[in-house]
Design a protein around this motif. Structure first.
Motif, PDB file in Angstrom:
ATOM      1  N   GLN A  87       9.682   7.985   9.356  1.00  0.00           N
ATOM      2  CA  GLN A  87       8.460   8.724   8.864  1.00  0.00           C
ATOM      3  C   GLN A  87       8.197   9.924   9.675  1.00  0.00           C
ATOM      4  O   GLN A  87       8.708   9.978  10.864  1.00  0.00           O
ATOM      5  CB  GLN A  87       6.909   7.825   9.112  1.00  0.00           C
ATOM      6  CG  GLN A  87       7.033   6.617   8.402  1.00  0.00           C
ATOM      7  CD  GLN A  87       5.739   5.637   8.464  1.00  0.00           C
ATOM      8  OE1 GLN A  87       4.750   6.453   8.960  1.00  0.00           O
ATOM      9  NE2 GLN A  87       5.662   4.599   8.227  1.00  0.00           N
ATOM     10  N   ARG A 178       2.098   5.410   9.719  1.00  0.00           N
ATOM     11  CA  ARG A 178       1.635   5.756  10.897  1.00  0.00           C
ATOM     12  C   ARG A 178       0.825   7.120  11.072  1.00  0.00           C
ATOM     13  O   ARG A 178       1.582   8.130  11.048  1.00  0.00           O
ATOM     14  CB  ARG A 178       2.821   6.046  11.900  1.00  0.00           C
ATOM     15  CG  ARG A 178       3.747   4.575  11.916  1.00  0.00           C
ATOM     16  CD  ARG A 178       4.767   4.706  13.140  1.00  0.00           C
ATOM     17  NE  ARG A 178       6.000   5.379  12.568  1.00  0.00           N
ATOM     18  CZ  ARG A 178       6.805   4.951  11.947  1.00  0.00           C
ATOM     19  NH1 ARG A 178       6.963   3.446  11.608  1.00  0.00           N
ATOM     20  NH2 ARG A 178       7.928   5.594  11.913  1.00  0.00           N
ATOM     21  N   SER A 180      -1.691  10.179  12.435  1.00  0.00           N
ATOM     22  CA  SER A 180      -2.025  10.768  13.584  1.00  0.00           C
ATOM     23  C   SER A 180      -3.639  11.377  13.533  1.00  0.00           C
ATOM     24  O   SER A 180      -4.355  11.647  14.600  1.00  0.00           O
ATOM     25  CB  SER A 180      -1.140  12.134  13.868  1.00  0.00           C
ATOM     26  OG  SER A 180       0.045  11.651  13.938  1.00  0.00           O
ATOM     27  N   PRO A 214      -5.467   4.513  13.800  1.00  0.00           N
ATOM     28  CA  PRO A 214      -5.394   4.061  15.058  1.00  0.00           C
ATOM     29  C   PRO A 214      -6.776   4.305  15.695  1.00  0.00           C
ATOM     30  O   PRO A 214      -7.266   5.516  15.739  1.00  0.00           O
ATOM     31  CB  PRO A 214      -4.262   4.462  15.701  1.00  0.00           C
ATOM     32  CG  PRO A 214      -3.210   4.647  14.596  1.00  0.00           C
ATOM     33  CD  PRO A 214      -3.980   5.265  13.729  1.00  0.00           C
ATOM     34  N   LYS A 217      -7.414   7.748  17.649  1.00  0.00           N
ATOM     35  CA  LYS A 217      -6.938   8.977  16.734  1.00  0.00           C
ATOM     36  C   LYS A 217      -8.364   9.582  16.074  1.00  0.00           C
ATOM     37  O   LYS A 217      -9.383   8.961  16.248  1.00  0.00           O
ATOM     38  CB  LYS A 217      -5.896   8.816  15.671  1.00  0.00           C
ATOM     39  CG  LYS A 217      -4.837   8.187  16.132  1.00  0.00           C
ATOM     40  CD  LYS A 217      -3.970   9.053  17.069  1.00  0.00           C
ATOM     41  CE  LYS A 217      -2.598   8.376  17.543  1.00  0.00           C
ATOM     42  NZ  LYS A 217      -1.949   9.454  18.261  1.00  0.00           N
TER      43      LYS A 217
END
Length: 472
Positions: A87, A178, A180, A214, A217
């Motif tokens: 990714q 994933r 950010s 997450p 973040k």
């Protein structure tokens, strides 16, 4: 059977029984219209020996391993992420009824200007300096999405902005990405044919921030929107990092906006300092999308300051089908094509272009078939309230009778012209424009087809507008 064992024994995975081959896992996922479990026999005939399904699914006959899970859609998405592995290093997701496409495109443009290899992914497909691909879905299915992410990473893309639709979030298509950072642009009536009510619609979008992003973040949230203010409060209460933007923003506060001939000037108080940003794009909503993009870029790099991105905000270029100017009208009238296809979307674009209008503000619009019918009179009311002239036409009627769709809009805009043929509606509107007038051709934006029944007929609002202008 754990994920590692599954991955070591398969050559691929799919939720489409027609795509099954020996060595390919079949995910028998229940849906609102079809149930994947009804296609288990077909998948076995096509060669699968490994099936993922909801708990309670009956063991199929034959030499088949059945894996059950309480949330098979999420398990499927996580397996796809592990299968494809690669990714981009930095990926942000943007959700909201309006503004997703512009925001992710603007974020990619800022990253490009900062020297990164970036891309945007969503309704327009993949847009990047390195590669281009057309798209159909705002948020692809998990296998297609993870395959795309792997391809982008392999091509050298390090920074990606992607759209996150409410349906895609609810259906677990983004699980395994994933992230950010993530952003919320707004929430207005749309997709109620799927979600049922606004609260369910909001909860689907809320999941991006509490289940997929997450906890360490940052979220960027537009707080002039009631749902956005509620989301920001929930995130702060949970101890999450939040950057709020808008007139009511704390970290990025829009103090004022002044329309100019070719764009707008945004006066912004951001992170303790004042900035005057001369943007080359018209419309307050485009300014807000740009501020959202800036917030996302900053959230991914603590070494950047808001001052570092201001020059790049002033160099942004527009997104196809989003307040896109079609130049050349012989009387100097302005013609814009925009994707607005909801009541709020129409409000945004009409309010944005009113300051640029010295004559009449004209809007050509329609409503899609086989979609939320309750928004049709609301769209008519928005145009009646904010435009001087409304022309009701057809916009992807699909299986519905287009005349019936128009009849559900017209009571809310009794002085409108009804021209069902979209080609003729655009031609007529452009022919009637005078100096100082502004025309908004709303609904299709970047789309290049008109869906009638189950046939997609070639149709491009931008090209239609160009032809009509040239004919003058």
């Amino acid at each position: 059977m754990n994920d590692e064992s599954i991955l070591s024994s398969i050559k691929g995975l799919t939720a489409d029984s027609r795509m099954v081959r020996p060595g390919v896992l079949f995910a028998a996922l229940p849906g609102k219209r079809v149930d994947g479990r009804d296609f288990i026999k077909e998948a076995i005939l096509n060669g699968t020996t490994l099936i993922l399904a909801p708990e309670g699914t009956e063991q199929p006959e034959g030499d088949v391993t059945l894996i059950t899970d309480p949330d098979p859609r999420r398990r499927f998405a996580l397996l796809a992420a592990k299968f494809y592995k690669l990714q981009p290093e930095t990926t942000v997701a943007v959700t909201g009824t309006n503004g997703k496409t512009s925001t992710v495109t603007f974020a990619a443009q800022i990253w490009d200007a900062l020297g990164y290899n970036s891309a945007s992914l969503g309704t327009l497909g993949v847009i990047s300096r390195l590669l281009m691909k057309k798209g159909l879905l705002t948020t692809p299915d998990p296998v297609s999405l993870q395959a795309e992410l792997a391809d982008l990473a392999a091509a050298g893309i390090t920074h990606l902005g992607m759209e996150a639709s409410s349906i895609g979030i609810e259906q677990r298509r983004l699980d395994g990405v994933r992230l950010s950072a993530a952003a919320f642009t707004n929430l207005t009536q749309d997709h109620l044919d799927y979600h049922g009510d606004m609260e369910s619609y909001f909860q689907a979008k809320r999941r991006l921030f509490f289940s997929l992003l997450p906890s360490d973040k940052t979220s960027a949230v537009y707080v002039d929107d009631d749902y956005g203010a509620r989301l920001a409060a929930d995130l702060k209460k949970a101890g999450r990092k939040v950057v709020t933007f808008g007139h009511n923003g704390t970290e990025i506060k829009l103090v004022s906006q002044t329309p100019t001939v070719s764009g707008q000037i945004l006066n912004v108080h951001a992170f303790g300092d004042n900035f005057s940003i001369n943007m080359p794009l018209p419309g307050l909503f485009q300014g807000l999308n740009a501020l959202c993009a800036a917030a996302l870029v900053l959230a991914c790099d603590r070494n950047l300051k808001f001052a570092d991105v201001v020059p790049h905000l002033e160099a942004l270029h527009g997104v196809p089908g989003r307040c896109q100017l079609v130049p050349g009208h012989p009387k100097g009238a302005a013609v814009y094509v925009d994707y607005a296809h909801t009541p709020a979307g129409l409000e945004f674009v009409l309010n944005a272009l009113r300051p640029h209008t010295s004559g009449k503000l004209v809007c050509v619009f329609g409503a899609g078939g086989d979609r939320d019918k309750s928004k049709r009179p609301l769209m008519g009311a928005a145009v009646a309230r904010l435009a001087d002239v409304g022309i009701v036409t057809d916009d992807n009627p699909r299986s519905e009778n287009p005349a019936v769709i128009r009849s559900e809009i017209l009571p809310a805009i009794p002085n409108a012209k009804e021209i069902g043929d979209r080609h003729e509606a655009i031609r007529s509107a452009i022919a009637d424009l005078q100096s100082g007038d502004v025309l908004v051709i709303a609904g299709k934006g970047h789309e290049t087809g008109q869906i009638i029944r189950d046939v997609v007929h070639p149709f491009d609002d931008v090209e239609e507008a160009k032809v009509a202008i040239n004919a003058l």
